[in-house]
Write a protein that holds these residues in place. Structure first.
Motif, PDB file in Angstrom:
ATOM      1  N   UNK A  62       0.830  -1.206   0.000  1.00  0.00           N
ATOM      2  CA  UNK A  62       0.000   0.000   0.000  1.00  0.00           C
ATOM      3  C   UNK A  62       0.868   1.261   0.000  1.00  0.00           C
ATOM      4  N   UNK A  63       1.927   1.265   0.802  1.00  0.00           N
ATOM      5  CA  UNK A  63       2.843   2.409   0.820  1.00  0.00           C
ATOM      6  C   UNK A  63       3.475   2.624  -0.548  1.00  0.00           C
ATOM      7  N   UNK A  64       3.910   1.548  -1.176  1.00  0.00           N
ATOM      8  CA  UNK A  64       4.526   1.670  -2.497  1.00  0.00           C
ATOM      9  C   UNK A  64       3.544   2.212  -3.525  1.00  0.00           C
ATOM     10  N   UNK A  65       2.291   1.801  -3.441  1.00  0.00           N
ATOM     11  CA  UNK A  65       1.286   2.309  -4.369  1.00  0.00           C
ATOM     12  C   UNK A  65       1.024   3.793  -4.148  1.00  0.00           C
ATOM     13  N   UNK A  66       0.890   4.209  -2.908  1.00  0.00           N
ATOM     14  CA  UNK A  66       0.643   5.620  -2.613  1.00  0.00           C
ATOM     15  C   UNK A  66       1.823   6.480  -3.053  1.00  0.00           C
ATOM     16  N   UNK A  67       3.029   5.991  -2.822  1.00  0.00           N
ATOM     17  CA  UNK A  67       4.212   6.762  -3.224  1.00  0.00           C
ATOM     18  C   UNK A  67       4.406   6.730  -4.733  1.00  0.00           C
ATOM     19  N   UNK A  68       3.959   5.661  -5.366  1.00  0.00           N
ATOM     20  CA  UNK A  68       4.091   5.568  -6.814  1.00  0.00           C
ATOM     21  C   UNK A  68       3.174   6.504  -7.560  1.00  0.00           C
ATOM     22  N   UNK A  69       1.985   6.758  -7.001  1.00  0.00           N
ATOM     23  CA  UNK A  69       1.005   7.643  -7.661  1.00  0.00           C
ATOM     24  C   UNK A  69       0.334   8.529  -6.624  1.00  0.00           C
ATOM     25  N   UNK A  70       1.069   9.452  -6.023  1.00  0.00           N
ATOM     26  CA  UNK A  70       0.494  10.256  -4.942  1.00  0.00           C
ATOM     27  C   UNK A  70      -0.621  11.190  -5.398  1.00  0.00           C
TER      28      UNK A  70
ATOM     29  N   UNK B 204      -9.881  -4.259   7.074  1.00  0.00           N
ATOM     30  CA  UNK B 204      -8.634  -4.926   7.471  1.00  0.00           C
ATOM     31  C   UNK B 204      -7.427  -4.064   7.133  1.00  0.00           C
ATOM     32  N   UNK B 205      -7.423  -3.464   5.929  1.00  0.00           N
ATOM     33  CA  UNK B 205      -6.309  -2.604   5.561  1.00  0.00           C
ATOM     34  C   UNK B 205      -6.242  -1.392   6.481  1.00  0.00           C
ATOM     35  N   UNK B 206      -7.380  -0.765   6.738  1.00  0.00           N
ATOM     36  CA  UNK B 206      -7.386   0.420   7.596  1.00  0.00           C
ATOM     37  C   UNK B 206      -6.840   0.096   8.978  1.00  0.00           C
ATOM     38  N   UNK B 207      -7.248  -1.045   9.516  1.00  0.00           N
ATOM     39  CA  UNK B 207      -6.799  -1.430  10.848  1.00  0.00           C
ATOM     40  C   UNK B 207      -5.311  -1.742  10.865  1.00  0.00           C
ATOM     41  N   UNK B 208      -4.854  -2.528   9.888  1.00  0.00           N
ATOM     42  CA  UNK B 208      -3.442  -2.935   9.874  1.00  0.00           C
ATOM     43  C   UNK B 208      -2.527  -1.750   9.553  1.00  0.00           C
ATOM     44  N   UNK B 209      -2.906  -0.924   8.618  1.00  0.00           N
ATOM     45  CA  UNK B 209      -2.112   0.253   8.251  1.00  0.00           C
ATOM     46  C   UNK B 209      -1.975   1.190   9.451  1.00  0.00           C
ATOM     47  N   UNK B 210      -3.093   1.455  10.121  1.00  0.00           N
ATOM     48  CA  UNK B 210      -3.078   2.357  11.267  1.00  0.00           C
ATOM     49  C   UNK B 210      -2.256   1.774  12.418  1.00  0.00           C
TER      50      UNK B 210
ATOM     51  N   UNK C 108      -4.235   6.527   9.608  1.00  0.00           N
ATOM     52  CA  UNK C 108      -4.965   5.865   8.521  1.00  0.00           C
ATOM     53  C   UNK C 108      -4.331   6.155   7.162  1.00  0.00           C
ATOM     54  N   UNK C 109      -4.592   5.299   6.174  1.00  0.00           N
ATOM     55  CA  UNK C 109      -3.958   5.465   4.854  1.00  0.00           C
ATOM     56  C   UNK C 109      -4.202   6.821   4.203  1.00  0.00           C
ATOM     57  N   UNK C 110      -5.439   7.318   4.240  1.00  0.00           N
ATOM     58  CA  UNK C 110      -5.726   8.571   3.556  1.00  0.00           C
ATOM     59  C   UNK C 110      -5.107   9.767   4.281  1.00  0.00           C
ATOM     60  N   UNK C 111      -4.982   9.678   5.590  1.00  0.00           N
ATOM     61  CA  UNK C 111      -4.286  10.738   6.313  1.00  0.00           C
ATOM     62  C   UNK C 111      -2.809  10.726   5.964  1.00  0.00           C
ATOM     63  N   UNK C 112      -2.233   9.536   5.874  1.00  0.00           N
ATOM     64  CA  UNK C 112      -0.821   9.418   5.468  1.00  0.00           C
ATOM     65  C   UNK C 112      -0.628  10.021   4.077  1.00  0.00           C
ATOM     66  N   UNK C 113      -1.532   9.705   3.156  1.00  0.00           N
ATOM     67  CA  UNK C 113      -1.417  10.224   1.793  1.00  0.00           C
ATOM     68  C   UNK C 113      -1.456  11.751   1.788  1.00  0.00           C
ATOM     69  N   UNK C 114      -2.352  12.323   2.563  1.00  0.00           N
ATOM     70  CA  UNK C 114      -2.435  13.782   2.621  1.00  0.00           C
ATOM     71  C   UNK C 114      -1.136  14.390   3.127  1.00  0.00           C
ATOM     72  N   UNK C 115      -0.579  13.815   4.189  1.00  0.00           N
ATOM     73  CA  UNK C 115       0.670  14.344   4.738  1.00  0.00           C
ATOM     74  C   UNK C 115       1.817  14.195   3.734  1.00  0.00           C
ATOM     75  N   UNK C 116       1.833  13.073   3.002  1.00  0.00           N
ATOM     76  CA  UNK C 116       2.902  12.903   2.024  1.00  0.00           C
ATOM     77  C   UNK C 116       2.747  13.875   0.858  1.00  0.00           C
TER      78      UNK C 116
END
Length: 325
Positions: A224-232, A251-257, A263-271
């Motif tokens: 998931x991190x690689x995908x977000x960084x690949x196409x931010x 499951x992804x939201x829980x494991x990522x957090x 959460x994934x979308x918060x991480x994406x915003x910060x990146x």
């Protein structure tokens, strides 16, 4: 298609390096290093944050944070202080000294690294390379946030890791040869040493460890991190990201957090804001184009997101960065 998240972060935070000191020491000796913020302008001008590291080429010594138990370092060991804390290197445990900032103000005409001899007269019984790494810490550097105050890599643990051994030997040879272009070669070697040290650290993490580096090593969160960084700039949703990594949304939201701490979308915003900050600092692109480059349909929406995440409007951030360079 996913990117290499670690490489992407290293590019975006503008990693720089300088191999600054070559210590020739003979017991008894002690060298105290100030907080990196106190010497940053001298060793790496313009860097937001500075990491100091030491490579023991020969002999042994002790190193650690001030007022905390030191660790013994032997030939091949690397110790780094990612959060920039003051620390001590010495011939024995428990030794203290006052940092001498004059060492960091050596004549600029001298070729790096500066050679310093400490302790009794006579042949050195230990040789140590001391380097600095500069990077952006703001608005968001997930790697820096994930690193401990002290990072100690034991040479014995990676003696079969040819790439790290090669880099240390190359730094030794370049330092002793002092050939033309040596400063530039040593700077690049310092960056490569840092990346290899991070790789070794990740491989040695406890399976129960959390944090950004632990997330990189997780099959699904790492993807998931690689995908977000690949196409931010892509129009990501949690549903789409979860589907891409083969997990349910919850499951992804829980494991990522759990691993990353947000959460994934918060991480994406910060990146996205980190990427935008780098573009703003260049001082060239209009803010409307920067907004589009990091995934926002309108300048107004980008301005709101940037101010909410970073604490200041994009235009003010740009002016502040230009003023400090």
């Amino acid at each position: 298609m996913g990117a290499d998240a670690l490489s992407d972060v290293l590019r975006a935070v503008r990693l720089s390096s300088a191999m600054f000191f070559h210590l020739d020491v003979r017991a008894p000796w002690v060298a105290a290093a100030p907080a990196s913020s106190a010497c940053a302008s001298a060793v790496l001008p313009g860097a937001q944050h500075v990491i100091e590291y030491h490579v023991v080429l020969d002999g042994c010594c002790w190193g650690g944070l001030i007022d905390e138990p030191p660790v013994q370092l032997v030939a091949g060991d690397i110790i780094a202080f990612p959060q920039g804390a003051p620390h001590v290197l010495s011939s024995g445990p428990g030794m203290q000294a006052i940092p001498d900032l004059s060492y960091y103000r050596q004549p600029t005409a001298d070729q790096l690294p500066h050679r310093i001899s400490l302790g009794d007269n006579g042949p050195a019984d230990a040789r140590i390379l001391c380097g600095f790494l500069g990077c952006d810490a703001r608005p968001f550097n997930p790697l820096l946030e994930a690193l401990p105050p002290v990072l100690h890599l034991r040479g014995q643990a990676y003696r079969d890791r040819s790439s790290l051994v090669f880099l240390i030997n190359a730094a030794r040879n370049e330092t002793e040869g002092r050939r033309s272009g040596g400063e530039g070669v040593l700077a690049r070697l310092g960056e490569l040493l840092f990346v290899e040290a991070i790789r070794c650290h990740v491989e040695g993490l406890d399976p129960e460890q959390t944090g950004w580096l632990a997330g990189l090593g997780d099959r699904h969160v790492g993807q998931a991190l690689n995908l977000l960084h690949g196409s931010p700039a892509a129009d990501w949703t949690l549903d789409e990201l979860a589907k891409s990594v083969g997990l349910s949304r919850s499951t992804l939201a829980q494991r990522f957090t759990h691993l990353i701490g947000q959460p994934p979308m918060q991480y994406l915003t910060r990146w996205r804001m980190q990427l935008a900050a780098g573009l703003l600092a260049s001082g060239r692109e209009p803010i409307s184009r920067i907004a589009e480059a990091v995934g926002y349909d309108s300048e107004a929406a980008f301005n709101r997101a940037f101010r909410r995440t970073v604490g200041t409007p994009p235009a003010a951030w740009r002016q502040a960065q230009i003023a400090t360079e």
